[in-house]
Design a protein around this motif. Structure first.
Motif, PDB file in Angstrom:
ATOM      1  N   SER A  19       0.852  -1.193   0.000  1.00  0.00           N
ATOM      2  CA  SER A  19       0.000   0.000   0.000  1.00  0.00           C
ATOM      3  C   SER A  19       0.887   1.243   0.000  1.00  0.00           C
ATOM      4  O   SER A  19       2.102   1.157   0.211  1.00  0.00           O
ATOM      5  CB  SER A  19      -0.914   0.004   1.227  1.00  0.00           C
ATOM      6  OG  SER A  19      -0.194   0.371   2.380  1.00  0.00           O
ATOM      7  N   LEU A  20       0.264   2.381  -0.219  1.00  0.00           N
ATOM      8  CA  LEU A  20       1.001   3.649  -0.214  1.00  0.00           C
ATOM      9  C   LEU A  20       1.601   3.966   1.150  1.00  0.00           C
ATOM     10  O   LEU A  20       2.507   4.788   1.252  1.00  0.00           O
ATOM     11  CB  LEU A  20       0.089   4.782  -0.682  1.00  0.00           C
ATOM     12  CG  LEU A  20      -0.290   4.736  -2.157  1.00  0.00           C
ATOM     13  CD1 LEU A  20      -1.381   5.762  -2.473  1.00  0.00           C
ATOM     14  CD2 LEU A  20       0.931   4.985  -3.041  1.00  0.00           C
ATOM     15  N   ALA A  21       1.139   3.297   2.191  1.00  0.00           N
ATOM     16  CA  ALA A  21       1.681   3.526   3.531  1.00  0.00           C
ATOM     17  C   ALA A  21       3.170   3.182   3.614  1.00  0.00           C
ATOM     18  O   ALA A  21       3.869   3.660   4.506  1.00  0.00           O
ATOM     19  CB  ALA A  21       0.901   2.700   4.557  1.00  0.00           C
ATOM     20  N   TYR A  22       3.666   2.385   2.678  1.00  0.00           N
ATOM     21  CA  TYR A  22       5.065   1.947   2.709  1.00  0.00           C
ATOM     22  C   TYR A  22       5.978   2.801   1.832  1.00  0.00           C
ATOM     23  O   TYR A  22       7.159   2.487   1.686  1.00  0.00           O
ATOM     24  CB  TYR A  22       5.164   0.484   2.271  1.00  0.00           C
ATOM     25  CG  TYR A  22       4.409  -0.451   3.175  1.00  0.00           C
ATOM     26  CD1 TYR A  22       4.876  -0.752   4.440  1.00  0.00           C
ATOM     27  CD2 TYR A  22       3.208  -1.021   2.758  1.00  0.00           C
ATOM     28  CE1 TYR A  22       4.162  -1.603   5.281  1.00  0.00           C
ATOM     29  CE2 TYR A  22       2.495  -1.869   3.590  1.00  0.00           C
ATOM     30  CZ  TYR A  22       2.980  -2.150   4.852  1.00  0.00           C
ATOM     31  OH  TYR A  22       2.276  -2.997   5.682  1.00  0.00           O
ATOM     32  N   PHE A  27      11.212   3.869  -0.416  1.00  0.00           N
ATOM     33  CA  PHE A  27      12.108   4.856  -1.024  1.00  0.00           C
ATOM     34  C   PHE A  27      13.468   4.859  -0.317  1.00  0.00           C
ATOM     35  O   PHE A  27      14.512   4.881  -0.962  1.00  0.00           O
ATOM     36  CB  PHE A  27      11.477   6.251  -0.966  1.00  0.00           C
ATOM     37  CG  PHE A  27      12.374   7.335  -1.483  1.00  0.00           C
ATOM     38  CD1 PHE A  27      12.697   7.409  -2.830  1.00  0.00           C
ATOM     39  CD2 PHE A  27      12.909   8.281  -0.623  1.00  0.00           C
ATOM     40  CE1 PHE A  27      13.529   8.398  -3.318  1.00  0.00           C
ATOM     41  CE2 PHE A  27      13.743   9.285  -1.103  1.00  0.00           C
ATOM     42  CZ  PHE A  27      14.057   9.338  -2.453  1.00  0.00           C
ATOM     43  N   ARG A  28      13.454   4.782   0.992  1.00  0.00           N
ATOM     44  CA  ARG A  28      14.683   4.814   1.786  1.00  0.00           C
ATOM     45  C   ARG A  28      15.503   3.527   1.638  1.00  0.00           C
ATOM     46  O   ARG A  28      16.731   3.562   1.570  1.00  0.00           O
ATOM     47  CB  ARG A  28      14.322   5.055   3.251  1.00  0.00           C
ATOM     48  CG  ARG A  28      15.505   5.237   4.171  1.00  0.00           C
ATOM     49  CD  ARG A  28      15.107   5.607   5.594  1.00  0.00           C
ATOM     50  NE  ARG A  28      14.235   4.614   6.214  1.00  0.00           N
ATOM     51  CZ  ARG A  28      12.941   4.790   6.506  1.00  0.00           C
ATOM     52  NH1 ARG A  28      12.342   5.929   6.234  1.00  0.00           N
ATOM     53  NH2 ARG A  28      12.238   3.837   7.084  1.00  0.00           N
ATOM     54  N   SER A  47       8.600  10.267  -5.911  1.00  0.00           N
ATOM     55  CA  SER A  47       7.534  10.121  -6.910  1.00  0.00           C
ATOM     56  C   SER A  47       7.712   8.831  -7.713  1.00  0.00           C
ATOM     57  O   SER A  47       6.724   8.235  -8.146  1.00  0.00           O
ATOM     58  CB  SER A  47       7.458  11.337  -7.822  1.00  0.00           C
ATOM     59  OG  SER A  47       8.611  11.444  -8.620  1.00  0.00           O
ATOM     60  N   GLU A  48       8.946   8.383  -7.904  1.00  0.00           N
ATOM     61  CA  GLU A  48       9.177   7.111  -8.594  1.00  0.00           C
ATOM     62  C   GLU A  48       8.670   5.934  -7.750  1.00  0.00           C
ATOM     63  O   GLU A  48       8.125   4.979  -8.289  1.00  0.00           O
ATOM     64  CB  GLU A  48      10.659   6.931  -8.920  1.00  0.00           C
ATOM     65  CG  GLU A  48      11.152   7.893  -9.976  1.00  0.00           C
ATOM     66  CD  GLU A  48      12.621   7.723 -10.294  1.00  0.00           C
ATOM     67  OE1 GLU A  48      13.227   6.688  -9.943  1.00  0.00           O
ATOM     68  OE2 GLU A  48      13.188   8.643 -10.916  1.00  0.00           O
ATOM     69  N   THR A  49       8.838   6.026  -6.454  1.00  0.00           N
ATOM     70  CA  THR A  49       8.301   4.995  -5.554  1.00  0.00           C
ATOM     71  C   THR A  49       6.780   5.017  -5.593  1.00  0.00           C
ATOM     72  O   THR A  49       6.143   3.958  -5.625  1.00  0.00           O
ATOM     73  CB  THR A  49       8.822   5.214  -4.113  1.00  0.00           C
ATOM     74  OG1 THR A  49      10.254   5.207  -4.132  1.00  0.00           O
ATOM     75  CG2 THR A  49       8.312   4.137  -3.173  1.00  0.00           C
ATOM     76  N   GLU A  50       6.207   6.199  -5.601  1.00  0.00           N
ATOM     77  CA  GLU A  50       4.749   6.319  -5.680  1.00  0.00           C
ATOM     78  C   GLU A  50       4.227   5.715  -6.984  1.00  0.00           C
ATOM     79  O   GLU A  50       3.179   5.056  -6.995  1.00  0.00           O
ATOM     80  CB  GLU A  50       4.326   7.780  -5.553  1.00  0.00           C
ATOM     81  CG  GLU A  50       4.555   8.333  -4.165  1.00  0.00           C
ATOM     82  CD  GLU A  50       4.417   9.853  -4.072  1.00  0.00           C
ATOM     83  OE1 GLU A  50       4.459  10.533  -5.135  1.00  0.00           O
ATOM     84  OE2 GLU A  50       4.271  10.351  -2.948  1.00  0.00           O
ATOM     85  N   LEU A  51       4.939   5.919  -8.098  1.00  0.00           N
ATOM     86  CA  LEU A  51       4.539   5.327  -9.380  1.00  0.00           C
ATOM     87  C   LEU A  51       4.576   3.804  -9.309  1.00  0.00           C
ATOM     88  O   LEU A  51       3.663   3.132  -9.813  1.00  0.00           O
ATOM     89  CB  LEU A  51       5.448   5.824 -10.507  1.00  0.00           C
ATOM     90  CG  LEU A  51       5.172   7.219 -11.043  1.00  0.00           C
ATOM     91  CD1 LEU A  51       6.250   7.637 -12.040  1.00  0.00           C
ATOM     92  CD2 LEU A  51       3.804   7.276 -11.700  1.00  0.00           C
ATOM     93  N   PHE A  52       5.632   3.255  -8.708  1.00  0.00           N
ATOM     94  CA  PHE A  52       5.721   1.798  -8.530  1.00  0.00           C
ATOM     95  C   PHE A  52       4.532   1.291  -7.726  1.00  0.00           C
ATOM     96  O   PHE A  52       3.893   0.303  -8.106  1.00  0.00           O
ATOM     97  CB  PHE A  52       7.038   1.421  -7.824  1.00  0.00           C
ATOM     98  CG  PHE A  52       6.982   0.092  -7.130  1.00  0.00           C
ATOM     99  CD1 PHE A  52       7.010  -1.095  -7.852  1.00  0.00           C
ATOM    100  CD2 PHE A  52       6.883   0.025  -5.749  1.00  0.00           C
ATOM    101  CE1 PHE A  52       6.926  -2.331  -7.206  1.00  0.00           C
ATOM    102  CE2 PHE A  52       6.806  -1.198  -5.095  1.00  0.00           C
ATOM    103  CZ  PHE A  52       6.831  -2.382  -5.824  1.00  0.00           C
TER     104      PHE A  52
END
Length: 178
Positions: A19-22, A27-28, A47-52
């Motif tokens: 989920s987006l919670a991670y 990212f880190r 934003s790249e992590t959000e896209l994934f």
């Protein structure tokens, strides 16, 4: 198949639908070092992590893949991500990554074993594919422990521009004796 709220429990781990919670922890922890033997590259910005994550959630909604966060069962600490891609094919593909501090604890084998067992109960497949770079000895032990056999070897350029020398394992379903 409901993939967006799935939890698979093992002896030490919880595999929960991503989920987006991670997004911050992924990212880190999804660093250049972690992606050395992988097709994706580490994200340059969040934003790249959000896209994934958005793509993973969409693919899960469509029933095309299962992507899970790997958590320590007791502490809920995030350890990495894993998944089964191409769920509707006869040859779904397994993938996993663990954050650096989680390496060497057997979490990879425990995760992939649990996903294989889930697949056996929920998917109609011939065999699972587990591609891994030939130099990634620790990761190669996972399919080997599950009875995986090398089917082919090939080269692939990853998203960082590095050549990967992949060994593709096939992991077959358990034989059920009546």
């Amino acid at each position: 198949m409901k993939l967006l709220n799935l939890t698979i429990s093992t002896k030490r781990l919880l595999l929960q639908s991503i989920s987006l919670a991670y997004k911050e922890v992924i990212f880190r922890e999804f660093t250049e070092e972690i992606t050395t033997y992988m097709h994706p590259r580490s994200p340059q910005n969040i934003s790249e992590t959000e896209l994934f994550l958005s793509a993973s959630l969409s693919n899960m909604q469509n029933g095309d893949e299962l992507v899970v966060a790997i958590l320590d069962k007791d502490s809920q600490e995030f350890l990495g991500c894993s998944g089964i891609h191409k769920l509707n094919s006869k040859h779904p593909e397994l993938g996993i990554w663990l954050k650096k501090s989680a390496h060497g604890n057997g979490y990879g084998l425990e995760t992939i074993t649990a996903l294989k067992e889930w697949a056996e109960s929920n998917l109609d497949y011939e065999y699972l594919i587990y591609p891994v770079d030939r130099a990634n000895i620790r990761s190669r032990k996972i399919p080997e422990r599950l009875g995986g056999q090398i089917y082919r070897e090939y080269e692939q350029i990853n998203l960082s521009g590095k050549i990967l020398y992949l060994v593709e394992y096939r992991i077959f379903k358990k034989a059920f004796i009546k």
